[in-house]
Scaffold this active site. Structure first.
Site, PDB file in Angstrom:
ATOM      1  N   HIS A  41      -5.665   0.053  -1.413  1.00  0.00           N
ATOM      2  CA  HIS A  41      -5.856  -1.374  -1.179  1.00  0.00           C
ATOM      3  C   HIS A  41      -6.836  -2.026  -2.151  1.00  0.00           C
ATOM      4  O   HIS A  41      -7.104  -3.223  -2.053  1.00  0.00           O
ATOM      5  CB  HIS A  41      -6.329  -1.608   0.260  1.00  0.00           C
ATOM      6  CG  HIS A  41      -5.325  -1.196   1.285  1.00  0.00           C
ATOM      7  ND1 HIS A  41      -5.214   0.107   1.724  1.00  0.00           N
ATOM      8  CD2 HIS A  41      -4.376  -1.900   1.944  1.00  0.00           C
ATOM      9  CE1 HIS A  41      -4.241   0.175   2.621  1.00  0.00           C
ATOM     10  NE2 HIS A  41      -3.719  -1.014   2.779  1.00  0.00           N
ATOM     11  N   CYS A  53       0.817  -1.219   0.000  1.00  0.00           N
ATOM     12  CA  CYS A  53       0.000   0.000   0.000  1.00  0.00           C
ATOM     13  C   CYS A  53       0.851   1.271   0.000  1.00  0.00           C
ATOM     14  O   CYS A  53       0.523   2.257  -0.665  1.00  0.00           O
ATOM     15  CB  CYS A  53      -0.973  -0.006   1.163  1.00  0.00           C
ATOM     16  SG  CYS A  53      -0.259  -0.359   2.779  1.00  0.00           S
ATOM     17  N   ASP A 102      -7.544   5.355  -1.007  1.00  0.00           N
ATOM     18  CA  ASP A 102      -7.131   4.062  -0.467  1.00  0.00           C
ATOM     19  C   ASP A 102      -6.515   3.193  -1.558  1.00  0.00           C
ATOM     20  O   ASP A 102      -7.203   2.845  -2.526  1.00  0.00           O
ATOM     21  CB  ASP A 102      -8.353   3.370   0.146  1.00  0.00           C
ATOM     22  CG  ASP A 102      -8.000   2.145   0.956  1.00  0.00           C
ATOM     23  OD1 ASP A 102      -6.938   1.549   0.716  1.00  0.00           O
ATOM     24  OD2 ASP A 102      -8.806   1.768   1.827  1.00  0.00           O
TER      25      ASP A 102
END
Length: 242
Positions: free
Chosen positions: A195, A52, A193
């Site tokens: 992810h 990440c 994000d």
């Protein structure tokens, strides 16, 4: 870009652009200029569970490349007006990031080709090495302390416009920050994000699933420290403002 290919046509750009701000808005400041959304596996390399921070770094590098390639810059950003833009390094792959950190002495040799994560400090080192751009690190002892840095983040987005990397310890999910806002009773960070796993084709799907969202400071983890990496490059659009 990531993984050695140019993914300009495949990656979504500026995925926050149609996201509504929270109600009762008082003030907002957003990233200035274009970035690409890098996420798990977006270049065919499976880095789920550890990549990440690398993906957030790639997103920031895509923004930096766009700024450096646009036009000669003034002395506030390191070039004399009228000079030719420099050759800009590509967005690095996961492996190249690891190699850079080994080459500059930040990591031992076995870090390359590993599945070890990176945080905001490493992101700043790679940006400085690749693009000769320093980064400011903001350290927050806990999620509750983020409020102390809200004014600094507003100043950053208003005066620099660069995406920000955010990492922590208990909350060890690295994330990009592409904006900040205040409402009548809360402050928020605009969280990107990395992810996400799969092919991202639609910004609205990312919004619905929360991969890009306004997150109130009250939802960050009180028992986690946070480090934020703020690249000290001023967006071309801001340079041209009188």
């Amino acid at each position: 870009m990531g993984g050695g290919r140019d993914y300009v046509c495949d990656l979504l750009a500026n995925v926050h652009k149609d996201l509504a701000t929270p109600t009762a808005l008082v003030e907002v400041a957003l990233v200035v200029g274009d970035y690409l959304y890098y996420h798990y596996g977006c270049d065919g390399f499976d880095d789920r569970g550890w990549g990440c921070g690398y993906r957030t770094l790639m997103t920031i590098c895509s923004w930096i490349r766009g700024q450096l390639a646009k036009a000669p810059r003034d002395t506030d950003s390191g070039l004399t007006m009228g000079s030719s833009p420099p050759t800009v390094a590509p967005v690095p792959s996961n492996r190249r990031v690891q190699e850079i950190l080994v080459e500059i002495g930040d990591k031992e040799g076995d870090f390359a080709a590993s599945k070890q994560w990176i945080g905001s400090v490493e992101v700043g080192l790679v940006i400085d090495t690749l693009y000769d751009i320093p980064c400011k690190i903001l350290h927050c002892n806990s999620g509750a302390d983020l409020i102390k840095h809200i004014d600094t983040l507003f100043e950053h987005f208003k005066n620099k416009g660069a995406p920000v990397m955010m990492g922590g310890d208990v909350d060890n999910s690295s994330k990009g920050i592409v904006g900040v806002c205040k409402t009548d009773n809360e402050c928020y960070l605009l969280v990107l994000d990395p992810h996400y796993w799969g092919e991202a084709n639609d910004c609205s799907d990312l919004e619905t699933s929360g991969w890009i969202k306004w997150q109130p400071l009250s939802q960050f983890v009180d028992c986690s420290f946070y480090n934020l990496c703020l690249p000290q490059l001023k967006a071309v659009q801001l340079q041209n403002q009188v």
